[in-house]
Design a protein around this motif. Structure first.
Motif, PDB file in Angstrom:
ATOM      1  N   PRO A  88      20.745 -32.668  -8.825  1.00 22.10           N
ATOM      2  CA  PRO A  88      19.919 -31.936  -9.810  1.00 22.10           C
ATOM      3  C   PRO A  88      20.208 -32.359 -11.246  1.00 22.10           C
ATOM      4  N   LEU A 101      15.000 -25.863   0.697  1.00 18.94           N
ATOM      5  CA  LEU A 101      15.659 -24.645   0.203  1.00 18.94           C
ATOM      6  C   LEU A 101      14.783 -23.401   0.265  1.00 18.94           C
ATOM      7  N   VAL A 102      13.559 -23.527   0.754  1.00 18.31           N
ATOM      8  CA  VAL A 102      12.664 -22.364   0.832  1.00 18.31           C
ATOM      9  C   VAL A 102      13.309 -21.189   1.566  1.00 18.31           C
ATOM     10  N   GLY A 120      15.745 -22.701  -5.945  1.00 19.26           N
ATOM     11  CA  GLY A 120      15.220 -24.016  -6.264  1.00 19.26           C
ATOM     12  C   GLY A 120      16.347 -25.022  -6.400  1.00 19.26           C
ATOM     13  N   TYR A 121      15.999 -26.284  -6.332  1.00 19.05           N
ATOM     14  CA  TYR A 121      17.015 -27.347  -6.349  1.00 19.05           C
ATOM     15  C   TYR A 121      17.835 -27.319  -7.630  1.00 19.05           C
ATOM     16  N   THR A 122      17.181 -27.088  -8.757  1.00 18.85           N
ATOM     17  CA  THR A 122      17.902 -27.124 -10.038  1.00 18.85           C
ATOM     18  C   THR A 122      18.760 -25.886 -10.269  1.00 18.85           C
ATOM     19  N   GLN A 123      18.659 -24.903  -9.379  1.00 28.58           N
ATOM     20  CA  GLN A 123      19.489 -23.697  -9.496  1.00 28.58           C
ATOM     21  C   GLN A 123      20.840 -23.849  -8.805  1.00 28.58           C
ATOM     22  N   GLU A 140      13.070 -33.674  -6.124  1.00 30.83           N
ATOM     23  CA  GLU A 140      13.084 -32.228  -6.355  1.00 30.83           C
ATOM     24  C   GLU A 140      12.123 -31.507  -5.417  1.00 30.83           C
ATOM     25  N   ALA A 141      10.929 -32.068  -5.227  1.00 26.89           N
ATOM     26  CA  ALA A 141       9.948 -31.448  -4.339  1.00 26.89           C
ATOM     27  C   ALA A 141      10.472 -31.404  -2.901  1.00 26.89           C
ATOM     28  N   ASN A 184      13.297 -28.777  -2.695  1.00 27.54           N
ATOM     29  CA  ASN A 184      12.770 -27.414  -2.779  1.00 27.54           C
ATOM     30  C   ASN A 184      12.192 -26.947  -1.452  1.00 27.54           C
ATOM     31  N   LYS A 185      11.578 -27.857  -0.701  1.00 25.47           N
ATOM     32  CA  LYS A 185      11.062 -27.499   0.623  1.00 25.47           C
ATOM     33  C   LYS A 185      12.205 -27.105   1.557  1.00 25.47           C
TER      34      LYS A 185
END
Length: 530
Positions: free
Chosen positions: A92, A54-55, A60-63, A47-48, A51-52
């Motif tokens: 996700p 997708l900045v 966020g990844y879970t979205q 996830e971390a 998320n990087k």
């Protein structure tokens, strides 16, 4: 993260592990607990990382909507990047927290008005663990993830009589783990890795005889690590031919700024899986470690390589084939004899010597018998000392420092290019310990004393000495430590005149005491008792 927070994390993880205590024994429930912790770690790392990526998109990844065209495009891009960067991929919906949320969601009450413990997740969990492994197929990281979760048997009746019972237990563990913050972004150090090591040690302490298969006590690992990193801040390679959980390899890394590559081999499949998890969980990239699953003596996997540092805690006096064909094996041929079939100690030592680089150093644990046993072992020992002059130091450890055995052990330090080729250093650290319950424990001051004595090659009365090669030869190449380190404590001298005087004074005092008692008896009108 502070030391207090680290201890809290260790306690939290151990409390979760105890959910299974009493249901199955320690060396079985470690597979589940350590495996689930590892799955949570992979999820948070995935996830971390996502998320990087997708900045720039501001999400966020879970979205991500996994069913939409845009969502599928996002996932494919992230998957390719993740496989190359971190070596695996998770969607996700397959993240640990997503599974925990599903498992912890309360179902409607059934017809009997009993509330269920949570939704059914066993099938999802089994699929996710398989999918993690499958995500690496055909990639560089495939061998590091292949069958990694093999020992997590979600169908085992040992964790629950029925499927519903098993699901309830697993949901409870997953939910409890999900509540813990692993704090992967902490820059203070390898906090989760240290907590994982703590758990492995706790399982080893409870596993008795089986503990030797996967764990070397941290204090002993630290001594070995300090020895093989003497004078070095970086290592090109470190190798452990019987690597167990990998803790010894990882301990070496704590003594230097950088280890370019870790190599290991482990015969036990379950322990092999644990070693790979341990490496990844300590944030060692799959590019930087090579752990293989095979019998090191019978089927070595790294034979063409030479290593700058070698550490090992081989099984004590294990059996091996001692097949005469090994006399043609480059590891053993030059010695002229093989280690006995019932004692493979020297076979492991010969194997390590063969793999040691010319500028390298090896430190391995062995039972004291390797220092003095005769026959083939005496022949091999003589060859290492007289013909090769590889033996640099012998260090005697206290008894009862290893789980599952109370025998005293020693550390053999060997180098192919020795700075002090004219003598061998002997250290008797057998009394350097603190007794804790039924185990002897080496404290930091004991570890430092041993490591500093080796580093300085110091001669300390009743603790260490150097012996010339001629002196060792005169002892018929017997390396038993008491022959070289005199630990004899002279009995305190007794002043017999003082003792005689003390006895005379006691006699006088007794006469006076008898007189007083006789007086009391007279006053009472009774007979004196003497």
């Amino acid at each position: 993260m502070s030391e207090e927070q680290k201890r809290l994390l260790e306690t939290q993880l151990w409390n979760i592990a105890n959910i299974l205590r009493g249901k199955i024994n320690a060396n079985q429930f470690q597979d589940y607990i350590l495996g689930f912790i590892f799955y949570k770690y992979l999820s948070e790392k995935m996830e971390a990382h996502a998320n990087k990526i997708l900045v720039p998109d501001g999400i966020g990844y879970t979205q991500i909507d996994e069913t939409s065209a845009d969502g599928k495009e996002y996932l494919e891009h992230i998957r390719e990047d993740a496989i190359n960067s971190i070596g695996f991929f998770l969607k996700p919906s397959d993240l640990f927290k997503s599974l925990a949320e599903k498992g912890n969601a309360k179902q409607a009450k059934d017809d009997d008005a009993h509330e269920s413990a949570g939704n059914f997740i066993l099938e999802d969990l089994a699929r996710i663990l398989k999918d993690i492994e499958k995500s690496t197929m055909g990639t560089e990281s495939e061998e590091d993830f292949d069958n990694l979760f093999y020992d997590i048997d979600l169908d085992s009746g040992k964790i629950g009589r029925t499927v519903a019972d098993r699901n309830t237990i697993i949901v409870k563990i997953i939910t409890a783990l999900n509540a813990i913050d692993f704090n992967l972004g902490d820059s203070q150090g390898d906090v989760l890795g240290d907590a994982y090591e703590y758990l492995i040690g706790q399982f080893a302490a409870g596993a008795g005889q089986k503990a030797g298969e996967f764990y070397t006590p941290q204090a002993v690992s630290t001594i070995l690590s300090k020895i093989v990193t003497t004078g070095k801040s970086r290592l090109k390679s470190v190798y452990d031919p019987t690597c167990g959980s990998g803790s010894l390899l990882l301990r070496v890394a704590k003594e230097v700024d950088d280890v370019a590559h870790f190599y290991g081999q482990e015969q036990n499949r379950t322990t092999y899986n644990l070693a790979r998890m341990n490496m990844i969980l300590h944030d060692v990239s799959y590019h930087d470690f090579t752990i293989r699953h095979e019998d090191t003596l019978e089927r070595p996997q790294h034979l063409d390589l030479r290593f700058e540092a070698i550490v090992a805690n081989p099984p004590f006096s294990a059996q091996w084939s001692a097949n005469p064909l090994f006399m043609n094996d480059e590891r053993f041929a030059q010695y002229g004899k093989l280690a006995p079939k019932t004692k493979a100690d020297f076979a492991f030592i010969q194997h390590m010597v063969h793999q040691l680089d010319d500028n390298g150093i090896m430190a391995c644990i062995a039972p004291h018998g390797v220092l003095f046993r005769g026959a083939a072992e005496g022949h091999i020992r003589k060859y290492l000392i007289e013909d090769r002059n590889y033996v640099d130091a012998i260090i005697g450890l206290p008894a009862n420092v290893f789980y599952g055995t109370s025998i005293p052990t020693c550390i053999l330090v060997l180098k192919k290019c020795r700075e002090f080729p004219d003598d061998i250093l002997f250290i008797d650290a057998s009394k350097e310990f603190e007794k804790v319950k039924n185990q002897n424990v080496l404290r930091p001051e004991h570890i430092d004393k041993i490591a500093e004595t080796y580093r300085d090659r110091a001669v300390i009365d009743k603790f260490s000495s150097t012996a010339s090669l001629e002196a060792v030869k005169a002892n018929d190449y017997n390396l038993n430590i008491p022959r070289y380190v005199n630990t004899f404590e002279e009995a305190e001298k007794i002043d017999l005149d003082a003792v005689a005087l003390e006895l005379r004074e006691l006699d006088k005092a007794m006469v006076e005491t008898d007189r007083v008692i006789a007086g009391f008896c007279g006053e009472l009108g009774i007979s004196a008792p003497f």
